[in-house]
Design a protein around this motif. Structure first.
Motif, PDB file in Angstrom:
ATOM      1  N   LYS A  22       8.634 118.867  70.641  1.00  0.00           N
ATOM      2  CA  LYS A  22       7.836 119.818  69.969  1.00  0.00           C
ATOM      3  C   LYS A  22       7.526 119.160  68.736  1.00  0.00           C
ATOM      4  O   LYS A  22       7.913 118.190  68.059  1.00  0.00           O
ATOM      5  CB  LYS A  22       8.717 120.911  69.647  1.00  0.00           C
ATOM      6  N   THR A  24       6.428 119.960  64.608  1.00  0.00           N
ATOM      7  CA  THR A  24       6.663 120.678  63.566  1.00  0.00           C
ATOM      8  C   THR A  24       5.571 120.966  62.836  1.00  0.00           C
ATOM      9  O   THR A  24       4.712 120.071  62.332  1.00  0.00           O
ATOM     10  CB  THR A  24       7.908 120.019  62.560  1.00  0.00           C
ATOM     11  N   LYS A  26       4.235 123.764  59.219  1.00  0.00           N
ATOM     12  CA  LYS A  26       4.713 124.464  57.898  1.00  0.00           C
ATOM     13  C   LYS A  26       4.641 125.917  58.210  1.00  0.00           C
ATOM     14  O   LYS A  26       5.562 126.626  57.739  1.00  0.00           O
ATOM     15  CB  LYS A  26       3.568 124.058  56.903  1.00  0.00           C
ATOM     16  N   PRO A  28       5.039 128.187  61.276  1.00  0.00           N
ATOM     17  CA  PRO A  28       5.041 128.509  62.551  1.00  0.00           C
ATOM     18  C   PRO A  28       4.202 129.967  63.133  1.00  0.00           C
ATOM     19  O   PRO A  28       4.160 130.735  62.242  1.00  0.00           O
ATOM     20  CB  PRO A  28       6.439 128.532  63.018  1.00  0.00           C
ATOM     21  N   PHE A 280       3.090 123.688  69.128  1.00  0.00           N
ATOM     22  CA  PHE A 280       4.177 123.239  68.692  1.00  0.00           C
ATOM     23  C   PHE A 280       5.336 123.582  69.687  1.00  0.00           C
ATOM     24  O   PHE A 280       6.124 122.817  69.984  1.00  0.00           O
ATOM     25  CB  PHE A 280       4.170 123.907  67.299  1.00  0.00           C
ATOM     26  N   GLU A 281       5.331 124.704  70.311  1.00  0.00           N
ATOM     27  CA  GLU A 281       6.563 125.067  71.210  1.00  0.00           C
ATOM     28  C   GLU A 281       6.074 125.135  72.524  1.00  0.00           C
ATOM     29  O   GLU A 281       6.616 125.427  73.508  1.00  0.00           O
ATOM     30  CB  GLU A 281       7.048 126.444  70.657  1.00  0.00           C
TER      31      GLU A 281
END
Length: 408
Positions: A22, A24, A26, A28, A280-281
């Motif tokens: 994933k 990262t 700032k 989400p 991201f996820e």
């Protein structure tokens, strides 16, 4: 134990069953599934007027159709869910049992208003509605059409369904099999193909990769048209294009959200999520499978991503860039690229909006995940197609020239 290990190895080798690292961000965003309200697919009939409207085709958006008086219908348009951007998309076919002039007033939920100038498809040709047939009172938009028994398609943007996209790229790659390798790398939640054009000459081993994405947001057709002209230029027969594909590898994804496109969604996929907030996820299958395919390709070819371009549409032409550049794989690319556009497009001034991505969008994924240049390439809703073509072709040419200089 041995049997479990054997199946684990098979899963890794053949099914790609491994987790993807994933990235990262700032800020989400929750990209877990959210319920959508599907349209009821039907042909609406205004009995007294003998006027009809239909949403029974891919890319349609029509949630209701009601008669107001003997010459006017109300077109009811709702989004797939909320909260959602004010990208009030609509698309329907309409006709009458007798030739007549008829008015259509658009109704949106409270808080939303008309964004797109209607496009009309008559006799298989798209055009923008004549401004003399558009009437605006406060925020209410009404249009006038000349109806016959032959259906007219009325749409916020030209309808480009998943079948239309497939027709385009199938025709594009005919005779180019030596440098375009078509791959279906997965399916969407509704079972539609996720397709990539894997582009290179000779071998792909060790070549730097450029990633091209489009149609994360269904109505953003002008950005998709820029993607088409951009890719057609890369696949052209010029000496520049031939040399470029000898040295670089392009992964082009022509339709990242096929479900949302065919459902006629304003912005989201069939799971009710903005895919350009999922980098991201990877909760959404479209993004998860795209990321897995890209990372598999990098590992297989011992390559790196140097540039990622994500083609979108908004109210006006703009390039959203990352401020962080000096440590990227191409620290001077953005400035050189924009200078090349301004030098080669008459009276053209690049509109740049620079800012590192706080939310998990694709341009931030390229930067934070690969230290690569990431740019969101936005074309205006109203940008004429001849300008889109010029910008798309010139930006591809300038990109190829700059990247070839990097190899010298």
């Amino acid at each position: 134990m041995k049997l479990v290990f054997f199946y684990a190895v098979l899963c890794f080798l053949f099914l790609g069953c491994y987790s993807v690292e994933k990235v990262t961000f700032k800020t989400p965003v929750d990209t877990s599934n959210r319920k959508i309200i599907k349209q009821i697919k039907k042909i609406y009939r205004l009995k007294e007027a003998e006027v009809f409207a239909s949403n029974t085709f891919d890319g349609a958006r029509l949630n209701g159709f009601e008669q107001v008086n003997d010459s006017t219908a109300q077109v009811i348009i709702s989004p797939e869910n909320t909260p959602i951007n004010n990208s009030a998309y609509y698309a329907f076919k309409t006709w009458s049992s007798t030739s007549k002039s008829f008015y259509f007033t658009f109704k949106y939920p409270t808080g939303f208003k008309n964004r797109y100038i209607p496009k009309l498809k008559i006799n298989n040709q798209w055009s923008i509605i004549d401004s003399t047939n558009v009437f605006i009172k406060d925020s209410i938009v009404t249009i006038k059409l000349q109806l016959t028994k032959t259906p007219i398609t009325v749409a916020a943007q030209e309808v480009q369904s998943s079948k239309d996209v497939e027709h385009w790229y199938t025709k594009l790659i005919e005779g180019k099999e030596n440098r375009v390798h078509l791959k279906n790398y997965g399916k969407s939640p509704l079972g539609k193909k996720l397709t990539v054009l894997n582009i290179y000459k000779n071998s792909s081993k060790g070549k730097d990769i450029i990633v091209l994405l489009t149609r994360q947001h269904p109505p953003e057709v002008t950005g998709y048209y820029a993607f088409q002209y951009f890719l057609e230029t890369i696949l052209g027969d010029s000496d520049l294009a031939k040399e470029f594909l000898n040295r670089y590898h392009v992964l082009a994804f022509p339709l990242l959200n096929p479900d949302g496109v065919d459902l006629g969604n304003w912005r989201h996929n069939s799971n009710g999520v903005d895919t350009n907030r999922d980098w991201f996820e990877y909760h959404q299958p479209e993004i998860e499978k795209t990321v897995k395919y890209i990372k598999k390709t990098l590992k297989k070819n011992h390559s790196r991503i140097v540039l990622g371009l994500d083609f979108h549409s908004t109210w006006h032409d703009v390039f959203y860039t990352n401020k962080s550049r000096t440590e990227t794989t191409l620290p001077n690319f953005t400035e050189d690229w924009f200078a090349g556009l301004e030098a080669n497009i008459p009276n053209y001034k690049v509109n740049e909006a620079a800012g590192n991505s706080d939310k998990p969008v694709s341009k931030g994924w390229f930067l934070y995940g690969f230290n690569a240049v990431g740019i969101t390439y936005e074309i205006g809703d109203k940008t004429p197609e001849n300008e889109i073509q010029l910008i798309g072709e010139t930006s591809a040419e300038q990109m190829m020239k700059i990247l070839l200089k990097e190899k010298k």
